[in-house]
Write an enzyme that holds these catalytic residues in place. Structure first.
Site, PDB file in Angstrom:
ATOM      1  N   GLU A   1      -1.256 -18.141 -19.179  1.00 31.96           N
ATOM      2  CA  GLU A   1      -0.341 -17.978 -18.044  1.00 31.96           C
ATOM      3  C   GLU A   1       0.254 -19.286 -17.537  1.00 31.96           C
ATOM      4  O   GLU A   1       0.951 -19.292 -16.531  1.00 31.96           O
ATOM      5  CB  GLU A   1      -1.045 -17.240 -16.899  1.00 31.96           C
TER       6      GLU A   1
ATOM      7  N   CYS B   1      -0.586  -8.396 -20.038  1.00 30.91           N
ATOM      8  CA  CYS B   1      -1.070  -7.629 -18.890  1.00 30.91           C
ATOM      9  C   CYS B   1      -0.217  -7.837 -17.646  1.00 30.91           C
ATOM     10  O   CYS B   1      -0.565  -7.354 -16.569  1.00 30.91           O
ATOM     11  CB  CYS B   1      -2.528  -7.986 -18.588  1.00 30.91           C
TER      12      CYS B   1
ATOM     13  N   HIS C   1       0.815  -1.205   0.000  1.00 29.17           N
ATOM     14  CA  HIS C   1       0.000   0.000   0.000  1.00 29.17           C
ATOM     15  C   HIS C   1       0.853   1.262   0.000  1.00 29.17           C
ATOM     16  O   HIS C   1       0.489   2.265  -0.604  1.00 29.17           O
ATOM     17  CB  HIS C   1      -0.927   0.002   1.211  1.00 29.17           C
TER      18      HIS C   1
ATOM     19  N   ASP D   1       2.730 -15.121 -13.995  1.00 28.82           N
ATOM     20  CA  ASP D   1       2.525 -16.556 -13.765  1.00 28.82           C
ATOM     21  C   ASP D   1       3.198 -17.399 -14.845  1.00 28.82           C
ATOM     22  O   ASP D   1       3.710 -18.486 -14.561  1.00 28.82           O
ATOM     23  CB  ASP D   1       1.033 -16.885 -13.710  1.00 28.82           C
TER      24      ASP D   1
END
Length: 589
Positions: free
Chosen positions: A456, A527, A213, A480
């Site tokens: 992936e 992506c 975060h 992945d």
């Protein structure tokens, strides 16, 4: 004496200022046993502190929404909501009560003990974003501990006297407006907001990663940051002069006049470069030889569309829908809640396409804390993504219906994660058709969608022609794909250094997928992290990639690389690179 500390670069740029240290509330937590008659009092201490923190964060969140200032970035509001959710988590509250009642631990000891129990579950998660949510739990517990101690602020005010050298005085303006940089073991979004984050020129934390975060907030505020700097908060002293190199992931402490001058120049150059990049927002992403490139954004929440548009993205290439499902103690979002969320994202993009990935949870990414990752021998290879969705068809149908209904409001694409088998494709398509039939039976309006598959796992990359028979487009999840191709557990620090996007096998699979898609006239996008890595842009263009999806903060930098590229020249170079045993050696040619 000048020294440097190394960490992870998560937000670009150079910051120079005096250090403001944040103390950890979990240092020297008292550990003692309480008497039976004291148990209820200890439970009430924790309950009162938790409620006070909840009210405090709620006020901060409400103030942000009301003011609507730059500091009130929508991402920060979302992060505060995560902390509010954790404060109400049953496993945290019930666990603390257990330690007090059953073991007679004092309140602070019970709180930190339960923190460690839950933290281990986060450590075992495969997904880096979810794994780093442990930091949020730690931040929530620290706020409760501070409340119990009666400590209002974790930020120690900088002492009045500066230790600047004479050379530093000449190089930096000696005014009351000297920049400050925040140094902490960890830092919560609420802390950064409460202590007027606009004051700080940059952040340094001991822990965290690219999806923590602190990193997200730093990127959203466009502030240089280095995380995962390990012992930085112990090595750096209050009021030290500090340079944060957010490009290299380096923190320079007590710099000499020569080093200060060098970084001061880099800082000015960085500001000029950012200004230059901002002018590219409305420039079409077209290569020197006229190839049009699609630059899309990856988002987690509907409100993220604002950031995507601000960066000049021409659509959403990946909406991670699983964040609507997480941390709800088994209470999944119903069709109406999901529909409203997807609709908000679609409307937020004002007619531009939105690709919604179906829920990617299971095994390593449990919906709630009742399911443990260690229930599975190898969570990375377990019941996750589409495997989990197909095992819960009722849940999957709810999501598919919600997405189809949202498609009535704009361009929507559905993306299916982690497919590998033909029967998985058939089952997915059958359920999609069933969802349409159910909507027809209820006379509910829905729209047309394109359906795509994520590539992936190596099995999918090696059978791309089969996938292209059934799907309208493909999207390569490089994170992945790299992990599964190289048999590398990214969580395991012992082998994480072997995670290599430039391994010949990875590049061959990636190039094969892109080539197959182009041969059949179907779009292929990337992506994963590679899409937003400017060092990989030329490589992907040379492979024939024409659609990139990334964090909004990377869009303009990648666009600049595209504008400077000639794909005709890159194709020859990429062929040599693909034939090499050491592609990395040719990357910068």
């Amino acid at each position: 004496m000048t020294f440097s500390v190394h960490g992870q670069a998560v937000s670009r740029g150079i910051a120079i200022g005096r250090a403001v240290l944040v103390a950890s509330s979990r240092v020297d937590v008292a550990h003692y046993f309480v008497q039976v008659e004291q148990v209820e009092g200890e439970i009430e201490r924790v309950r009162s502190a938790r409620n006070a923190v909840f009210d405090e964060i709620t006020r901060i969140r409400a103030g942000l929404i009301e003011t609507g200032t730059k500091e009130a970035h929508h991402e920060l509001v979302a992060l505060l909501e995560v902390h509010l959710m954790l404060l109400q988590d049953e496993q945290l509250t019930a666990g603390v009560k257990h330690w007090i009642v059953e073991r007679h631990y004092n309140a602070e000891w019970a709180l930190t003990t339960q923190l460690e129990v839950i933290a281990r579950q986060f450590d075992e998660m495969e997904d880096p974003y979810l794994r780093e949510r442990k930091a949020d739990l730690e931040q929530v517990v620290e706020r409760i501990l501070r409340q119990m101690r009666g400590v209002a602020s974790p930020v120690a005010a900088p002492p009045p006297a500066s230790r600047r050298s004479a050379q530093q005085e000449l190089l930096l303006d000696d005014t009351l407006d000297v920049p400050l940089v925040l140094v902490a073991h960890d830092l919560s979004p609420a802390d950064m907001l409460q202590f007027k984050q606009s004051v700080f020129a940059g952040f340094v934390t001991d822990v965290g990663g690219k999806t923590s975060h602190t990193a997200i907030v730093a990127r959203s505020m466009d502030i240089p940051a280095v995380v995962g700097a390990r012992s930085a908060s112990q090595l750096i002293q209050q009021d030290d002069w500090v340079i944060i190199d957010g490009d290299a992931g380096v923190v320079v402490v007590d710099p000499s006049s020569i080093v200060l001058a060098e970084y001061g120049y880099k800082q000015r150059q960085g500001e000029v470069e950012r200004e230059r990049l901002s002018r590219l927002k409305h420039t079409p992403a077209v290569t020197m030889d006229g190839q049009k490139i699609e630059l899309l954004a990856n988002i987690e929440q509907p409100s993220d569309t604002t950031t995507a548009l601000a960066a000049g993205a021409v659509g959403v290439g990946l909406f991670r829908s699983e964040f609507l499902f997480m941390g709800r103690n088994g209470h999944l979002p119903d069709e109406e809640e999901q529909y409203q969320a997807y609709k908000a994202a679609v409307e937020g993009m004002h007619g531009l396409p939105v690709t919604i990935r179906t829920v990617d949870v299971g095994a390593d990414k449990p919906l709630d804390h009742t399911r443990r990752a260690d229930d599975h021998l190898n969570p990375a290879l377990g019941l996750r993504a589409i495997r989990w969705s197909l095992s819960e068809p009722a849940m999957f149908l709810v999501q598919l219906r919600a997405i189809l209904r949202a498609a009535a409001h704009g361009q929507v694409h559905i993306l299916i994660p982690m497919l590998a088998h033909a029967h998985e494709i058939r089952l997915t398509m059958a359920l999609l058709n069933k969802a349409r039939e159910q909507l027809d039976a209820q006379a509910l309006v829905y729209g047309p969608v394109q359906v795509g598959a994520m590539i992936e796992v190596p099995a999918a990359a090696l059978t791309v022609p089969m996938f292209l028979k059934h799907f309208d487009f493909l999207s390569v999840g490089t994170n992945d794909l790299i992990q599964y191709t190289l048999a590398i557990d990214r969580v395991d620090e012992a082998v994480a250094h072997l995670y290599d996007p430039l391994h010949p096998a990875v590049l061959q699979l990636l190039a094969r997928t892109i080539a197959e898609g182009r041969a059949q006239g179907k779009p292929v996008s990337v992506c994963g992290e590679m899409a937003g890595d400017v060092t990989m842009t030329r490589l992907l263009l040379g492979m024939g990639l024409r659609s990139f999806s990334m964090h909004p903060s990377q869009v303009l930098a990648v666009k600049q690389q595209i504008l400077r590229s000639d794909t005709r020249k890159l194709e020859t170079w990429v062929q040599r690179l693909l034939a090499s045993d050491e592609p990395g050696e040719l990357l910068n040619e």
